[in-house]
Design a protein around this motif. Structure first.
Motif, PDB file in Angstrom:
ATOM      1  N   PRO A 197       0.835  -1.206   0.000  1.00 37.58           N
ATOM      2  CA  PRO A 197       0.000   0.000   0.000  1.00 37.58           C
ATOM      3  C   PRO A 197       0.868   1.254   0.000  1.00 37.58           C
ATOM      4  CG  PRO A 197      -0.754  -1.564   1.657  1.00 37.58           C
ATOM      5  CD  PRO A 197       0.566  -2.070   1.162  1.00 37.58           C
ATOM      6  N   PRO A 198       0.348   2.366  -0.508  1.00 39.52           N
ATOM      7  CA  PRO A 198       1.140   3.598  -0.589  1.00 39.52           C
ATOM      8  C   PRO A 198       1.717   4.053   0.749  1.00 39.52           C
ATOM      9  CG  PRO A 198      -0.846   3.797  -1.916  1.00 39.52           C
ATOM     10  CD  PRO A 198      -0.972   2.514  -1.158  1.00 39.52           C
ATOM     11  N   ASP A 199       0.981   3.833   1.878  1.00 39.70           N
ATOM     12  CA  ASP A 199       1.483   4.315   3.170  1.00 39.70           C
ATOM     13  C   ASP A 199       2.578   3.433   3.745  1.00 39.70           C
ATOM     14  OD1 ASP A 199      -0.280   2.242   3.498  1.00 39.70           O
ATOM     15  OD2 ASP A 199      -1.183   3.013   5.326  1.00 39.70           O
ATOM     16  N   HIS A 200       2.949   2.345   3.040  1.00 38.44           N
ATOM     17  CA  HIS A 200       4.045   1.491   3.480  1.00 38.44           C
ATOM     18  C   HIS A 200       5.209   1.506   2.481  1.00 38.44           C
ATOM     19  CE1 HIS A 200       0.920  -0.108   6.103  1.00 38.44           C
ATOM     20  NE2 HIS A 200       1.857  -0.674   6.813  1.00 38.44           N
ATOM     21  N   GLN A 201       5.198   2.402   1.564  1.00 36.32           N
ATOM     22  CA  GLN A 201       6.168   2.334   0.483  1.00 36.32           C
ATOM     23  C   GLN A 201       7.511   2.947   0.817  1.00 36.32           C
ATOM     24  OE1 GLN A 201       4.606   3.538  -3.290  1.00 36.32           O
ATOM     25  NE2 GLN A 201       3.034   1.963  -3.302  1.00 36.32           N
ATOM     26  N   ASP A 202       7.751   3.216   2.087  1.00 34.88           N
ATOM     27  CA  ASP A 202       9.077   3.667   2.492  1.00 34.88           C
ATOM     28  C   ASP A 202       9.929   2.503   2.976  1.00 34.88           C
ATOM     29  OD1 ASP A 202       7.476   3.204   4.661  1.00 34.88           O
ATOM     30  OD2 ASP A 202       8.374   4.769   5.904  1.00 34.88           O
ATOM     31  N   LEU A 203       9.405   1.291   2.863  1.00 33.30           N
ATOM     32  CA  LEU A 203      10.130   0.113   3.329  1.00 33.30           C
ATOM     33  C   LEU A 203      11.168  -0.321   2.299  1.00 33.30           C
ATOM     34  CD1 LEU A 203       7.119  -1.910   4.706  1.00 33.30           C
ATOM     35  CD2 LEU A 203       8.709  -0.494   5.983  1.00 33.30           C
ATOM     36  N   HIS A 204      12.120  -1.063   2.774  1.00 34.33           N
ATOM     37  CA  HIS A 204      13.147  -1.560   1.874  1.00 34.33           C
ATOM     38  C   HIS A 204      12.637  -2.770   1.108  1.00 34.33           C
ATOM     39  CE1 HIS A 204      16.113   1.092   3.592  1.00 34.33           C
ATOM     40  NE2 HIS A 204      15.798   0.672   4.817  1.00 34.33           N
ATOM     41  N   GLN A 205      13.285  -3.033   0.006  1.00 32.89           N
ATOM     42  CA  GLN A 205      12.962  -4.231  -0.760  1.00 32.89           C
ATOM     43  C   GLN A 205      13.486  -5.446  -0.013  1.00 32.89           C
ATOM     44  OE1 GLN A 205      14.198  -4.144  -4.790  1.00 32.89           O
ATOM     45  NE2 GLN A 205      13.209  -2.196  -5.250  1.00 32.89           N
ATOM     46  N   PRO A 206      12.919  -6.629  -0.249  1.00 32.95           N
ATOM     47  CA  PRO A 206      13.432  -7.838   0.390  1.00 32.95           C
ATOM     48  C   PRO A 206      14.817  -8.173  -0.108  1.00 32.95           C
ATOM     49  CG  PRO A 206      11.833  -8.394  -1.298  1.00 32.95           C
ATOM     50  CD  PRO A 206      11.802  -6.907  -1.158  1.00 32.95           C
ATOM     51  N   LYS A 207      15.535  -8.877   0.710  1.00 28.26           N
ATOM     52  CA  LYS A 207      16.882  -9.286   0.311  1.00 28.26           C
ATOM     53  C   LYS A 207      16.812 -10.216  -0.901  1.00 28.26           C
ATOM     54  CE  LYS A 207      18.512  -9.042   5.074  1.00 28.26           C
ATOM     55  NZ  LYS A 207      19.043  -9.816   6.219  1.00 28.26           N
ATOM     56  N   ARG A 208      17.673  -9.979  -1.837  1.00 24.78           N
ATOM     57  CA  ARG A 208      17.682 -10.777  -3.062  1.00 24.78           C
ATOM     58  C   ARG A 208      18.932 -11.637  -3.095  1.00 24.78           C
ATOM     59  NH1 ARG A 208      18.252  -8.598  -7.583  1.00 24.78           N
ATOM     60  NH2 ARG A 208      16.825  -9.898  -8.756  1.00 24.78           N
ATOM     61  N   ARG A 209      18.754 -12.891  -3.413  1.00 29.00           N
ATOM     62  CA  ARG A 209      19.878 -13.811  -3.518  1.00 29.00           C
ATOM     63  C   ARG A 209      20.749 -13.426  -4.711  1.00 29.00           C
ATOM     64  NH1 ARG A 209      18.414 -20.036  -3.826  1.00 29.00           N
ATOM     65  NH2 ARG A 209      17.710 -19.490  -1.716  1.00 29.00           N
ATOM     66  N   GLN A 210      22.047 -13.548  -4.538  1.00 26.05           N
ATOM     67  CA  GLN A 210      22.968 -13.256  -5.626  1.00 26.05           C
ATOM     68  C   GLN A 210      22.853 -14.333  -6.718  1.00 26.05           C
ATOM     69  OE1 GLN A 210      24.973 -10.618  -6.001  1.00 26.05           O
ATOM     70  NE2 GLN A 210      24.097  -9.742  -4.124  1.00 26.05           N
ATOM     71  N   ILE A 211      22.790 -13.888  -7.965  1.00 27.31           N
ATOM     72  CA  ILE A 211      22.716 -14.828  -9.091  1.00 27.31           C
ATOM     73  C   ILE A 211      24.085 -15.458  -9.289  1.00 27.31           C
ATOM     74  CG2 ILE A 211      22.228 -15.034 -11.554  1.00 27.31           C
ATOM     75  CD1 ILE A 211      20.390 -12.664 -11.303  1.00 27.31           C
ATOM     76  N   PRO A 212      24.141 -16.809  -9.314  1.00 28.89           N
ATOM     77  CA  PRO A 212      25.455 -17.477  -9.475  1.00 28.89           C
ATOM     78  C   PRO A 212      26.118 -17.086 -10.794  1.00 28.89           C
ATOM     79  CG  PRO A 212      23.733 -19.041  -8.840  1.00 28.89           C
ATOM     80  CD  PRO A 212      23.046 -17.752  -9.191  1.00 28.89           C
ATOM     81  N   ALA A 213      27.414 -17.004 -10.752  1.00 27.25           N
ATOM     82  CA  ALA A 213      28.173 -16.679 -11.969  1.00 27.25           C
ATOM     83  C   ALA A 213      28.163 -17.873 -12.919  1.00 27.25           C
ATOM     84  CB  ALA A 213      29.589 -16.292 -11.599  1.00 27.25           C
TER      85      ALA A 213
END
Length: 246
Positions: A230-246
């Motif tokens: 929701p718009p009133d929660h959009q100051d939150l950070h994005q979830p942690k993303r796993r690094q894509i293997p090389a």
């Protein structure tokens, strides 16, 4: 010694019969007796009522109109009567903004006190109300608690949308709410979220309300797309993303 007691002379409120007594201060006093013997008439309708009436008279006419009204007790005299807080026997009820202050009616007195004594002066008593935009906490909106989304728990980045990456009961695979995202035409529904670009992940979470340009044939003609958060929660950070293997 007499000032150490509340002195009541000839109380006759309701079913009291010219009762005179001294109640010690700074001590716990228990009033007991048979039903109808006058316990409530003494404690609530005499002591508490007179205390509240005395306090109310110290406020301005405007504030007095907002306060509860108490009938005068039938008593010849009461001396050394202190400020009282009444905890009634009725079941507590109220809304999300109810507090100890509102239950005990001390809330109005506290607002008045802050408006007169607080430095710097920011306004009159209503300014200190949690129901007033000027007085309520801008973060919790006067409720005293904050609800926030934990994005790392909302999304399972190991799964795709079709596998149930959105950890919320109404977004189960095959459900109508999930189709608002899987049929939008914006995402690869079979790709695990950890492989998404940061732009796609951000659009899933924070995308503004809009009509998809290339939805699936199942997309409802009048439906619009909007991000999960929701718009009133959009100051939150994005979830942690796993690094894509090389």
């Amino acid at each position: 010694m007499r000032t150490e007691c509340i002195l009541i002379d000839q109380a006759s409120t309701h079913n009291l019969k010219q009762v005179s007594l001294a109640i010690p201060k700074r001590a716990i006093t228990v009033v007991t007796g048979l039903s109808g013997s006058g316990k409530s008439s003494l404690v609530f309708s005499t002591l508490a009522a007179e205390s509240q009436r005395m306090i109310n008279r110290s406020y301005s006419s405007y504030i007095q109109q907002l306060l509860p009204k108490y009938e005068p007790a039938e008593v010849a005299r009461i001396d050394n009567l202190p400020f009282s807080i009444v905890a009634t026997q009725k079941q507590l009820s109220g809304n999300a903004r109810s507090t100890v202050g509102t239950y005990t009616d001390i809330y109005t007195a506290l607002r008045l006190l802050f408006s007169r004594m607080a430095q710097p002066f920011i306004g009159y008593s209503m300014t200190y109300s949690f129901n007033n935009p000027a007085g309520m906490c801008p973060t919790c909106q006067g409720l005293g608690t904050i609800r926030s989304l934990v994005l790392d728990r909302l999304l399972n980045v190991d799964l795709s949308l079709n596998q149930g990456a959105i950890n919320f009961s109404t977004f189960q695979p095959g459900g109508w709410r999930l189709t608002r995202y899987t049929d939008s035409g914006y995402f690869d529904n079979n790709l695990p979220l950890w492989e998404w670009t940061s732009g796609d992940l951000s659009f899933l979470l924070y995308g503004k309300k809009q009509k998809p340009a290339h939805p699936s044939p199942n997309w409802h003609k009048t439906a619009t797309y909007e991000g999960l958060v929701p718009p009133d929660h959009q100051d939150l950070h994005q979830p942690k993303r796993r690094q894509i293997p090389a």
